[in-house]
Design an enzyme around this catalytic site. Structure first.
Site, mmCIF file in Angstrom:
data_model
loop_
_atom_site.group_PDB
_atom_site.id
_atom_site.type_symbol
_atom_site.label_atom_id
_atom_site.label_comp_id
_atom_site.label_asym_id
_atom_site.label_seq_id
_atom_site.Cartn_x
_atom_site.Cartn_y
_atom_site.Cartn_z
ATOM 1 N N ALA A 1 17.098 9.895 -12.273
ATOM 2 C CA ALA A 1 16.254 10.301 -13.406
ATOM 3 C C ALA A 1 15.299 9.238 -13.938
ATOM 4 O O ALA A 1 14.310 9.591 -14.583
ATOM 5 C CB ALA A 1 17.141 10.788 -14.544
ATOM 6 N N ALA A 2 15.570 7.944 -13.743
ATOM 7 C CA ALA A 2 14.717 6.919 -14.343
ATOM 8 C C ALA A 2 13.322 6.956 -13.708
ATOM 9 O O ALA A 2 13.194 7.232 -12.513
ATOM 10 C CB ALA A 2 15.346 5.541 -14.164
ATOM 11 N N PRO A 3 12.267 6.687 -14.519
ATOM 12 C CA PRO A 3 12.285 6.293 -15.933
ATOM 13 C C PRO A 3 12.309 7.444 -16.931
ATOM 14 O O PRO A 3 12.267 7.213 -18.133
ATOM 15 C CB PRO A 3 10.979 5.506 -16.065
ATOM 16 C CG PRO A 3 10.051 6.191 -15.113
ATOM 17 C CD PRO A 3 10.907 6.594 -13.935
ATOM 18 N N GLY B 1 10.393 10.705 -16.460
ATOM 19 C CA GLY B 1 9.286 11.653 -16.431
ATOM 20 C C GLY B 1 9.720 13.084 -16.236
ATOM 21 O O GLY B 1 9.194 14.003 -16.861
ATOM 22 N N ARG C 1 17.266 0.362 -15.066
ATOM 23 C CA ARG C 1 16.295 1.458 -15.140
ATOM 24 C C ARG C 1 16.790 2.566 -16.061
ATOM 25 O O ARG C 1 16.002 3.238 -16.728
ATOM 26 C CB ARG C 1 16.026 2.011 -13.736
ATOM 27 C CG ARG C 1 15.100 1.136 -12.914
ATOM 28 C CD ARG C 1 15.065 1.571 -11.446
ATOM 29 N NE ARG C 1 14.809 2.986 -11.263
ATOM 30 C CZ ARG C 1 13.606 3.557 -11.284
ATOM 31 N NH1 ARG C 1 12.533 2.801 -11.509
ATOM 32 N NH2 ARG C 1 13.454 4.853 -11.083
ATOM 33 N N CYS D 1 7.873 11.652 -3.199
ATOM 34 C CA CYS D 1 6.447 11.298 -3.272
ATOM 35 C C CYS D 1 6.022 10.669 -1.943
ATOM 36 O O CYS D 1 5.325 9.659 -1.920
ATOM 37 C CB CYS D 1 6.153 10.385 -4.452
ATOM 38 S SG CYS D 1 7.070 8.828 -4.464
#
Length: 464
Positions: free
Chosen positions: A112-114, A116, A140, A233
């Site tokens: 999950a970090a950071p 978004g 993080r 990504c």
């Protein structure tokens, strides 16, 4: 002009064929900056009305907007400190947007970090159900926790664990799971050129192995009928289509679902799977030469058919949490929502308000369990910064609202004492919720027209 690794270019030529030259040209274009409105705090329409800088809608994200990052700095504006929006690359908004989350559900963000994606998932829950946001890196995860608290998310747990450990605690527990998997980052080369060096050190094969471990562990935590969204990504087929094919082989009860489309989305590529899996075409690829954003891959999956069934879970009850201490009762006379005693969890001075229906979680490494309400100190209760951000202005009896252009707003955010005798009566004193316009920023303690600043020191705005 910067140089891409030859091996990467060769792979992209195979992937894009006659579109390759158009893709390469996008590296000469500037990156796109985006912000996403926090719909738990403000409607999109209201945000557009009050937004102090020029924004343009992101056409495939209902609450997303482009802004000119070369001209404006939204992270310095008071509305950012009020948690009205999150700054996020436009394509990266897509995974949390395309995972259908409803209030009351149990949701897991595995990596999950950071924050978004987690902040958007939490906003979709709208204070009901539970969001469990996990990141294996505790450093993080600290940033993740802050972002969730700024957004006003209270029905959450922030964990720092291996996904493999979590499955022992949450077997078939979650309605929805989001996996924004660690990846080789090929889709971010234009945005962050340091990613190229990281790609050369740890290529796609390294990440594919990790992704397959995470996605199968997550599959075992999803309820029958539940949905899971996998995203990266990167452009690499082994990390994308290959990982989805691996899941479908290991767990054939999963199927790929159609997603809400946008004209710039490209379909996944079945020809890059070992068995030419036809349903892979329902996954989505985002290319920077087709739309105004960086590279991404998304796959929406469902475990079995139909609606998720309810998994029996013993209701979380805190030992000794039946009676609310008088100091807390006194403070909450001014708060318009009622505390459920069985959800209070008091550790030493700290007081937490837990989400409902949690399993036994003894042994998990937490950064935060529930909403930190505040601290008990020498027969008085001091409310937390997290509680201030959770509350809406109308939910607390004593508020001080400053116009956004008032210089006292920035002085407050810097931690300074401010005079507010023009806004309050001489008789008023005690805890006040300080707001910019109608949106809470933090606490202050009023006495004789002067507001003692209680804004959390680690959150202060130290920019000029």
């Amino acid at each position: 002009m910067f140089t891409l690794p030859v091996e990467f270019e060769d792979k992209m030529k195979r992937l894009l064929s006659d579109e390759f030259d158009e893709y390469i040209k996008c590296y000469e274009e500037p990156r796109y900056y985006g912000l996403r409105v926090n719909t738990q705090k403000i409607s999109v329409e209201e945000f557009v009305r009050i937004c102090p800088f020029e924004i343009t809608p992101i056409p495939w994200i209902e609450n997303g907007f482009y802004y000119d990052g070369e001209k404006v700095s939204p992270a310095k504006h008071p509305y950012y400190f009020a948690g009205l929006y999150y700054l996020q690359e436009p394509s990266a908004m897509t995974p949390a947007n395309r995972l259908p989350v409803s209030p009351g559900e149990r949701v897991l963000d595995v990596c999950a970090a950071p924050g978004g994606k987690a902040t958007e998932l939490g906003a979709k829950l709208n204070r009901e159900g539970v969001l469990i946001a996990n990141d294996i890196s505790s450093s993080r995860a600290k940033g993740l926790l802050k972002n969730l608290e700024v957004f006003g998310i209270g029905n959450m747990l922030v964990l720092s664990e291996e996904p493999g450990k979590l499955e022992n605690y949450f077997p078939e527990y979650f309605d929805k799971i989001l996996i924004d998997a660690p990846c080789s980052g090929e889709g971010m080369f234009r945005k962050d050129r340091k990613m190229i060096k990281a790609w050369e050190e740890h290529g796609p094969a390294f990440f594919a192995k990790l992704q397959r471990s995470i996605i199968t562990q997550s599959a075992r935590m999803l309820k029958p009928g539940g949905m899971m969204l996998y995203s990266t990504c990167t452009f690499d087929a082994e990390e994308n289509e290959g990982t989805i094919e691996y899941l479908l082989k290991e767990y054939p009860e999963f199927r790929v679902l159609e997603m809400k489309q946008y004209e710039g989305f490209a379909p996944g590529r079945p020809e890059f799977t070992e068995e030419n899996v036809e349903d892979i075409a329902k996954t989505v690829r985002i290319f920077p030469h087709k739309m105004k954003g960086e590279g991404h891959f998304l796959a929406l999956l469902q475990k079995g058919e139909g609606e998720a069934f309810e998994v029996p879970v013993s209701k979380y009850e805190v030992k000794g949490g039946k009676k609310i201490p008088e100091e807390i009762q006194e403070f909450f006379k001014d708060v318009s929502f009622e505390l459920v005693p069985g959800r209070l969890d008091i550790h030493g001075e700290r007081v937490y308000y837990m989400p409902e229906n949690l399993p036994d979680m003894k042994g998990i490494r937490f950064l935060r369990t529930g909403l930190l309400l505040g601290e008990l100190k020498k027969k008085r209760f001091e409310p937390s910064q997290a509680l201030a951000m959770y509350l809406k202005k109308e939910e607390f009896a004593h508020t001080i609202s400053l116009p956004v252009e008032d210089e006292r707003v920035n002085r407050y955010l810097k931690g300074e004492t401010i005079d507010v005798d023009d806004l309050v009566s001489p008789k008023e004193s005690g805890w006040h919720l300080v707001c910019v316009e109608d949106y809470p920023l933090g606490w202050g303690k009023l006495g004789r027209g002067t507001l003692k600043n209680k804004y959390l020191p680690g959150w202060r705005n130290m920019s000029s």
